[in-house]
Design an enzyme around this catalytic site. Structure first.
Site, PDB file in Angstrom:
ATOM      1  N   PHE A 103      30.385  22.714  90.346  1.00  0.00           N
ATOM      2  CA  PHE A 103      30.289  21.720  91.422  1.00  0.00           C
ATOM      3  C   PHE A 103      29.944  22.439  92.743  1.00  0.00           C
ATOM      4  O   PHE A 103      30.467  23.520  93.012  1.00  0.00           O
ATOM      5  CB  PHE A 103      31.631  21.004  91.518  1.00  0.00           C
ATOM      6  N   ASP A 112      38.997  24.518  87.873  1.00  0.00           N
ATOM      7  CA  ASP A 112      38.841  23.272  88.615  1.00  0.00           C
ATOM      8  C   ASP A 112      38.949  22.127  87.599  1.00  0.00           C
ATOM      9  O   ASP A 112      38.142  22.038  86.666  1.00  0.00           O
ATOM     10  CB  ASP A 112      37.474  23.271  89.314  1.00  0.00           C
ATOM     11  N   TYR A 123      41.379  11.252  92.834  1.00  0.00           N
ATOM     12  CA  TYR A 123      40.674   9.980  93.054  1.00  0.00           C
ATOM     13  C   TYR A 123      39.679   9.653  91.947  1.00  0.00           C
ATOM     14  O   TYR A 123      39.032   8.623  92.002  1.00  0.00           O
ATOM     15  CB  TYR A 123      39.967   9.972  94.420  1.00  0.00           C
ATOM     16  N   LYS A 124      39.548  10.547  90.948  1.00  0.00           N
ATOM     17  CA  LYS A 124      38.627  10.259  89.840  1.00  0.00           C
ATOM     18  C   LYS A 124      39.416   9.533  88.747  1.00  0.00           C
ATOM     19  O   LYS A 124      39.792   8.393  88.924  1.00  0.00           O
ATOM     20  CB  LYS A 124      37.943  11.550  89.404  1.00  0.00           C
ATOM     21  N   ARG A 164      24.823   9.584  85.126  1.00  0.00           N
ATOM     22  CA  ARG A 164      26.055   9.940  84.416  1.00  0.00           C
ATOM     23  C   ARG A 164      26.790   8.657  84.075  1.00  0.00           C
ATOM     24  O   ARG A 164      27.007   7.794  84.933  1.00  0.00           O
ATOM     25  CB  ARG A 164      26.937  10.855  85.267  1.00  0.00           C
TER      26      ARG A 164
HETATM   27  C1  LIG Z   1      34.898  15.830  92.640  1.00  0.00           C
HETATM   28  C2  LIG Z   1      34.944  17.318  92.571  1.00  0.00           C
HETATM   29  C3  LIG Z   1      35.307  18.097  93.681  1.00  0.00           C
HETATM   30  C4  LIG Z   1      35.578  17.415  95.002  1.00  0.00           C
HETATM   31  O1  LIG Z   1      36.131  18.186  95.989  1.00  0.00           O
HETATM   32  P1  LIG Z   1      36.662  17.441  97.307  1.00  0.00           P
HETATM   33  O2  LIG Z   1      37.213  18.493  98.131  1.00  0.00           O
HETATM   34  O3  LIG Z   1      37.646  16.399  96.867  1.00  0.00           O
HETATM   35  O4  LIG Z   1      35.491  16.760  97.934  1.00  0.00           O
HETATM   36  C5  LIG Z   1      35.397  19.469  93.525  1.00  0.00           C
HETATM   37  N1  LIG Z   1      35.130  20.058  92.326  1.00  0.00           N
HETATM   38  C6  LIG Z   1      34.763  19.331  91.240  1.00  0.00           C
HETATM   39  C7  LIG Z   1      34.498  20.014  89.945  1.00  0.00           C
HETATM   40  C8  LIG Z   1      34.647  17.948  91.337  1.00  0.00           C
HETATM   41  O5  LIG Z   1      34.293  17.242  90.275  1.00  0.00           O
END
Ligand SMILES: *Cc1c(COP(=O)(O)O)cnc(C)c1O
Length: 401
Positions: A129, A206, A231-232, A377
């Site tokens: 990410f 992560d 939040y996911k 997706r």
């Molecule tokens: C959604 C996501 C993030 C988001 O990071 P934020 O700090 O909440 O914006 C980070 N890493 C991965 C792998 C994600 O899927």
């Protein structure tokens, strides 16, 4: 082959988690026909709306600052312990809810590198990410580290043998995603962590695309550090805080870089000089985002009652069904693992021109996740999505192609 719509009805009738869908808030005046982006933002529960209202009226308005001392300041650790038990395979005292994933990646990666003096390399993959990559680039520049990039097949993700090839006595840390955000690849966390440990490095994971969707066993896998968002698949709402895990044996020896008053051993003495609190509490920096933690109470109740194993089972059936329907879409390639053992909770479809159908899908109340330039997706959250909903979404897509 049975008619796909009849098949959706059969799968829904046999779904032991079907009743949980009724616990989600109906979309009001908005016309949502098929929501396929639970891997980006989960839907709210009915109970969440009630809890938010109750919190504002009774706790915030009624308790005012008294709420901090007898309750709210404990939420980050209490919710952390609960999350650890329900979704992370972790014993108490190792998880805190705080900040955002981005900020926690910074704090933990910085601390990990600090804890491995004499080692100046960090290993990551090019498909992780963006925020993970950007934060590590920043830490590398700040501390004179070398980033070692692993290239992965875009339809898959990082494999143990690729990690074994690059880690050595120069490696301080490896950072990967449990479920790759792009392909949905489910990494072999235990094997990769062991490989990092054999080289004397720390392993950080992560969990953003994994937590609440696939079983996680942080203690059993001997993971050192982990972060994730709520939040996911945890339905915490836009901007809900993240969480961090630090293995018990490591907590005392880590020094984190954002020394704020809430990580101090006696926050309200307001004394001179920083002294970190014992335990995972020392990972906190500033005032916890209490209001944004309210939904987590309801979401963890639901996940605990459904059970992560049942969620995973339905998730695999949902993505199997997506793969089945995707085979009927003209010109569309699947760029996700077909092997259920290596597949997370979403499936990515590829075709040029997806950008042109996205607006039309949204107009029809079909909401997948679009990734530039040509990826869609499909992320059906198991607790809130029916097979019929998946069918409606992909049928709309098919008619537009
Ligand atoms: C959604 C996501 C993030 C988001 O990071 P934020 O700090 O909440 O914006 C980070 N890493 C991965 C792998 C994600 O899927």
């Amino acid at each position: 082959m049975t008619d796909p719509q009849a098949r959706a009805a059969e799968l829904d009738a046999a779904d032991p988690l079907a009743a949980y869908r009724d616990q989600f808030l109906a979309p009001g005046d908005f016309d949502v026909v098929s929501y396929l982006d639970g891997n980006s933002l989960g839907r709210p529960l009915e109970a969440t709306a009630a809890l938010m209202e109750e919190f504002i009226r009774e706790q915030w308005a009624g308790r005012l600052i008294r709420g901090w001392t007898d309750e709210w300041l404990e939420w980050p650790l209490r919710l952390g312990d609960r999350l650890a038990r329900v979704a992370l395979g972790a014993a108490a005292g190792q998880v805190v809810v705080a900040d955002s994933t981005t900020v926690l990646i910074y704090k933990l990666a910085w601390a990990a590198v600090q804890a491995r003096p004499g080692r100046n390399r960090v290993v990551l993959d090019k498909d992780n990410f963006p925020t993970d990559r950007y934060v590590l680039e920043g830490i590398a520049a700040e501390r004179g580290l070398e980033l070692v990039w692993i290239s992965v097949d875009p339809a898959e993700g990082v494999r143990p043998e690729q990690v074994a090839e690059v880690v050595d006595e120069r490696t301080a840390l490896v950072l990967f995603s449990h479920v790759a955000y792009r392909s949905g690849w489910l990494a072999d966390v235990a094997s990769i962590t062991r490989i990092a440990h054999d080289a004397g490095a720390l392993a950080m994971w992560d969990l953003c695309h994994a937590v609440g969707s696939v079983p996680v066993e942080l203690d059993a896998w001997e993971v050192d550090l982990a972060v994730g968002c709520t939040y996911k698949y945890l339905n915490g709402g836009p901007g809900a805080p993240a969480f961090a895990y630090v293995r018990k044996g490591l907590i005392g020896s880590l020094k984190q870089p954002i020394q704020g008053w809430m990580g101090h051993r006696a926050s309200f003495e307001m004394g001179p000089g920083y002294e970190p609190a014992d335990g995972i509490r020392g990972l906190q920096s500033g005032t916890p985002p209490v209001l944004a933690m309210v939904p987590l109470h309801a979401n963890l109740d639901m996940l605990e009652s459904a059970g992560i194993e049942a969620v995973r089972e339905k998730s695999l059936l949902l993505t199997d069904y997506v793969l089945e329907l995707a085979a009927e879409l003209p010109g569309v390639a699947v760029v996700s693992p077909r092997d259920p053992a290596r597949r997370g909770g979403h499936v990515t479809l590829q075709r040029s021109g997806f950008d042109k159908v996205l607006d039309q899908l949204w107009e029809r109340g079909v909401i997948p996740d679009y990734r530039r330039p040509d990826g869609l997706r499909i992320g059906p959250a198991p607790l809130s999505t029916s097979f019929g909903e998946v069918h409606r979404g992909l049928a709309a897509l098919r008619s537009l192609l």
